[in-house]
Design a protein around this motif. Sequence first.
Motif, PDB file in Angstrom:
ATOM      1  N   GLY A 145      41.071  35.917  30.651  1.00 56.74           N
ATOM      2  CA  GLY A 145      41.407  37.299  30.948  1.00 56.74           C
ATOM      3  C   GLY A 145      40.814  37.792  32.250  1.00 56.74           C
ATOM      4  O   GLY A 145      39.847  37.233  32.769  1.00 56.74           O
ATOM      5  N   ALA A 146      41.418  38.849  32.781  1.00 56.25           N
ATOM      6  CA  ALA A 146      40.960  39.443  34.033  1.00 56.25           C
ATOM      7  C   ALA A 146      41.284  40.930  34.032  1.00 56.25           C
ATOM      8  O   ALA A 146      42.212  41.374  33.352  1.00 56.25           O
ATOM      9  N   VAL A 147      40.505  41.701  34.782  1.00 55.78           N
ATOM     10  CA  VAL A 147      40.720  43.139  34.941  1.00 55.78           C
ATOM     11  C   VAL A 147      40.653  43.477  36.415  1.00 55.78           C
ATOM     12  O   VAL A 147      39.818  42.932  37.155  1.00 55.78           O
ATOM     13  N   MET A 148      41.492  44.358  36.849  1.00 53.59           N
ATOM     14  CA  MET A 148      41.496  44.784  38.246  1.00 53.59           C
ATOM     15  C   MET A 148      41.829  46.265  38.332  1.00 53.59           C
ATOM     16  O   MET A 148      42.445  46.837  37.432  1.00 53.59           O
ATOM     17  N   ILE A 149      41.403  46.875  39.436  1.00 49.58           N
ATOM     18  CA  ILE A 149      41.723  48.277  39.727  1.00 49.58           C
ATOM     19  C   ILE A 149      42.800  48.307  40.796  1.00 49.58           C
ATOM     20  O   ILE A 149      42.635  47.711  41.874  1.00 49.58           O
ATOM     21  N   LEU A 150      43.906  48.985  40.511  1.00 47.76           N
ATOM     22  CA  LEU A 150      44.948  49.223  41.503  1.00 47.76           C
ATOM     23  C   LEU A 150      44.712  50.604  42.096  1.00 47.76           C
ATOM     24  O   LEU A 150      44.493  51.572  41.371  1.00 47.76           O
ATOM     25  N   VAL A 153      37.442  43.313  38.759  1.00 50.81           N
ATOM     26  CA  VAL A 153      36.242  43.723  38.048  1.00 50.81           C
ATOM     27  C   VAL A 153      35.572  42.459  37.510  1.00 50.81           C
ATOM     28  O   VAL A 153      36.226  41.620  36.875  1.00 50.81           O
ATOM     29  N   THR A 154      34.295  42.328  37.765  1.00 53.72           N
ATOM     30  CA  THR A 154      33.572  41.117  37.381  1.00 53.72           C
ATOM     31  C   THR A 154      33.569  40.932  35.870  1.00 53.72           C
ATOM     32  O   THR A 154      33.282  41.862  35.111  1.00 53.72           O
ATOM     33  N   ASN A 155      33.888  39.732  35.445  1.00 53.37           N
ATOM     34  CA  ASN A 155      33.879  39.391  34.023  1.00 53.37           C
ATOM     35  C   ASN A 155      32.460  39.017  33.611  1.00 53.37           C
ATOM     36  O   ASN A 155      31.882  38.068  34.127  1.00 53.37           O
ATOM     37  N   LYS A 156      31.892  39.764  32.665  1.00 52.90           N
ATOM     38  CA  LYS A 156      30.515  39.536  32.229  1.00 52.90           C
ATOM     39  C   LYS A 156      30.420  38.614  31.016  1.00 52.90           C
ATOM     40  O   LYS A 156      29.316  38.389  30.509  1.00 52.90           O
ATOM     41  N   ALA A 157      31.547  38.078  30.566  1.00 54.84           N
ATOM     42  CA  ALA A 157      31.517  37.174  29.409  1.00 54.84           C
ATOM     43  C   ALA A 157      32.595  36.114  29.591  1.00 54.84           C
ATOM     44  O   ALA A 157      33.532  36.014  28.803  1.00 54.84           O
ATOM     45  N   LYS A 158      32.464  35.326  30.631  1.00 51.93           N
ATOM     46  CA  LYS A 158      33.481  34.320  30.951  1.00 51.93           C
ATOM     47  C   LYS A 158      33.515  33.246  29.876  1.00 51.93           C
ATOM     48  O   LYS A 158      32.540  32.533  29.666  1.00 51.93           O
ATOM     49  N   ALA A 168      35.763  39.571  24.454  1.00 55.28           N
ATOM     50  CA  ALA A 168      35.221  38.598  23.504  1.00 55.28           C
ATOM     51  C   ALA A 168      34.449  39.275  22.365  1.00 55.28           C
ATOM     52  O   ALA A 168      33.374  38.827  21.970  1.00 55.28           O
ATOM     53  N   GLY A 169      34.984  40.390  21.855  1.00 56.74           N
ATOM     54  CA  GLY A 169      34.401  41.043  20.701  1.00 56.74           C
ATOM     55  C   GLY A 169      33.261  41.997  20.993  1.00 56.74           C
ATOM     56  O   GLY A 169      32.723  42.612  20.074  1.00 56.74           O
ATOM     57  N   LYS A 170      32.877  42.135  22.257  1.00 55.60           N
ATOM     58  CA  LYS A 170      31.848  43.084  22.651  1.00 55.60           C
ATOM     59  C   LYS A 170      32.443  44.120  23.608  1.00 55.60           C
ATOM     60  O   LYS A 170      33.517  43.904  24.174  1.00 55.60           O
ATOM     61  N   THR A 171      31.727  45.229  23.778  1.00 53.49           N
ATOM     62  CA  THR A 171      32.168  46.265  24.708  1.00 53.49           C
ATOM     63  C   THR A 171      31.210  46.318  25.880  1.00 53.49           C
ATOM     64  O   THR A 171      29.984  46.347  25.702  1.00 53.49           O
ATOM     65  N   ALA A 175      29.617  49.108  41.736  1.00 51.84           N
ATOM     66  CA  ALA A 175      28.281  49.226  42.329  1.00 51.84           C
ATOM     67  C   ALA A 175      27.218  49.536  41.290  1.00 51.84           C
ATOM     68  O   ALA A 175      26.031  49.274  41.510  1.00 51.84           O
ATOM     69  N   GLY A 176      27.609  50.112  40.163  1.00 51.11           N
ATOM     70  CA  GLY A 176      26.636  50.498  39.151  1.00 51.11           C
ATOM     71  C   GLY A 176      26.297  49.363  38.204  1.00 51.11           C
ATOM     72  O   GLY A 176      26.839  48.250  38.286  1.00 51.11           O
ATOM     73  N   SER A 177      25.397  49.648  37.286  1.00 55.57           N
ATOM     74  CA  SER A 177      24.964  48.653  36.311  1.00 55.57           C
ATOM     75  C   SER A 177      26.025  48.473  35.221  1.00 55.57           C
ATOM     76  O   SER A 177      26.953  49.276  35.089  1.00 55.57           O
ATOM     77  N   VAL A 178      25.871  47.422  34.431  1.00 58.15           N
ATOM     78  CA  VAL A 178      26.793  47.131  33.338  1.00 58.15           C
ATOM     79  C   VAL A 178      26.003  47.045  32.036  1.00 58.15           C
ATOM     80  O   VAL A 178      25.008  46.314  31.956  1.00 58.15           O
ATOM     81  N   SER A 179      26.416  47.818  31.031  1.00 59.96           N
ATOM     82  CA  SER A 179      25.755  47.797  29.728  1.00 59.96           C
ATOM     83  C   SER A 179      26.615  47.048  28.719  1.00 59.96           C
ATOM     84  O   SER A 179      27.853  47.119  28.762  1.00 59.96           O
ATOM     85  N   THR A 180      25.973  46.356  27.788  1.00 66.02           N
ATOM     86  CA  THR A 180      26.664  45.660  26.714  1.00 66.02           C
ATOM     87  C   THR A 180      26.428  46.405  25.402  1.00 66.02           C
ATOM     88  O   THR A 180      25.285  46.682  25.039  1.00 66.02           O
ATOM     89  N   LEU A 181      27.512  46.748  24.714  1.00 63.54           N
ATOM     90  CA  LEU A 181      27.427  47.441  23.433  1.00 63.54           C
ATOM     91  C   LEU A 181      27.892  46.480  22.342  1.00 63.54           C
ATOM     92  O   LEU A 181      29.050  46.060  22.313  1.00 63.54           O
ATOM     93  N   ASP A 182      26.966  46.135  21.454  1.00 60.20           N
ATOM     94  CA  ASP A 182      27.257  45.144  20.431  1.00 60.20           C
ATOM     95  C   ASP A 182      26.260  45.311  19.297  1.00 60.20           C
ATOM     96  O   ASP A 182      25.158  45.833  19.493  1.00 60.20           O
ATOM     97  N   LYS A 183      26.666  44.907  18.112  1.00 61.68           N
ATOM     98  CA  LYS A 183      25.729  44.872  16.993  1.00 61.68           C
ATOM     99  C   LYS A 183      26.161  43.774  16.034  1.00 61.68           C
ATOM    100  O   LYS A 183      27.324  43.340  16.009  1.00 61.68           O
TER     101      LYS A 183
END
Length: 446
Positions: free
Chosen positions: A125-130, A143-148, A176-179, A192-200
Amino acid sequence: MRLRTTTALTALVAAALTPLTLPTAPASAAGAKYADDFNGDGYRDYASMSWNSPGGALLITFGTATGPGTKTQVIDQDSAGVPGEDEADDMWGEVRTAADFDQDGYGDLAVAARGEDVGSNEDQGAVMILWGSPTGLSGGTSVTNKAKQEFGYFANDLATGDFNGDGKPDLAAVNAGKTYVYRGPITRSGVAGSVSTLDKTGFDSTALIAGKVNGDSKTDLVIVGDTFSGGATAADAWFIKGGSTLTSGPSLQVNTKSYGGDGVIADFNKDGYGDVAIGTPAYSGYKGRVSLWYGSSTGPGTSARISQSTSGVAGTPEADDSFGWSVSAGDVNGDGYQDLAVGAYGEKIDDKEYAGGVHVFKGRASGVSGTGSQWFARNSPGVTGALDTDDMFGSTVRLRDTDRDGYADLYVAGAVGSLRLPGSPSGITTTGATPIPSDLIEGFLQ
């Protein structure tokens, strides 16, 4: 009745899974008034997916003062400046959401290619901003993939909002099941900002709903996902309070088995707090229901359920009705309360399986109930089109005041033909019902 898996239904599934956002809220004082105004002319635009390209394409229909216009744009991964290339089964454009990420006055569109193969990872999968511009969407930034990983399907869902309250639009994505929440600024140079992972533990994210629930200036996030405990599965909605630190809040079970659904946040009881409406069409053998989770100063609290077994609601719950497949909010009668439209595309009418229909529930101080609700199907007086099997009328529903008369209109997709039913002081009316292309209804980004 059985759950259909035809090509027509597959296309309608994609429409119904379009993430629900609140693009009418300005990203900031410097940003576009409407997050989905891609050409900056002051009117909301429409972004629908098409399969005119092997991997998927977007049909942009530009808005006018009276709603969708005739000017259009088609864009895919072979368009100039768009990352990647058009390849079969990329599912590019199936999931999308809007924000003025770079705050230049033009709405931008976050687009997922959930089936994109990256290296040896199938469906990573991939995400991009148009990026918006005076001529519409032009070029894009990855957009950088944080769970390749293989079969990660980045992003199964997307949502936007100012989650930390710094005035810069952020992006939330299921991967991959996380936000993952990507904090702005997001520009043509990237995030430019940080990336948070939301999971439990025991929770797999499936859908995202963004909006303001507790009345402060930060956007909150509701994550719908499957839960696993002791061999049993269910589906929960998990509240995340917006702020400089995203804070885990309460959960609400929305289905006794897996498959939660999607939803919308709107103030149905006009108390100043956003309420969460989550459709769970898979509930009880696809009879379906909608969960209402009412907002307060501390977040969502009191909950209620509504279904076709609720007093005042037309019909009876039957297997495969899929009540709650599509939901939308808007003020249909101009009384200041947000109202709720709920599609039941699998409703059997007479001997016509999957004829479908849509309910409209009125907002009021006591919340959403069946009192005074409206029901529309092909056999309703004034609704055009023949009652037919597999019409799936109500597969996508949208409420929006496109003619700016102060009343939200009801847009309903169906295979026999899609319609706009006007809002009025008495609610939705069939007087003045007009046909509209189905792809335009799919293109409404709430």
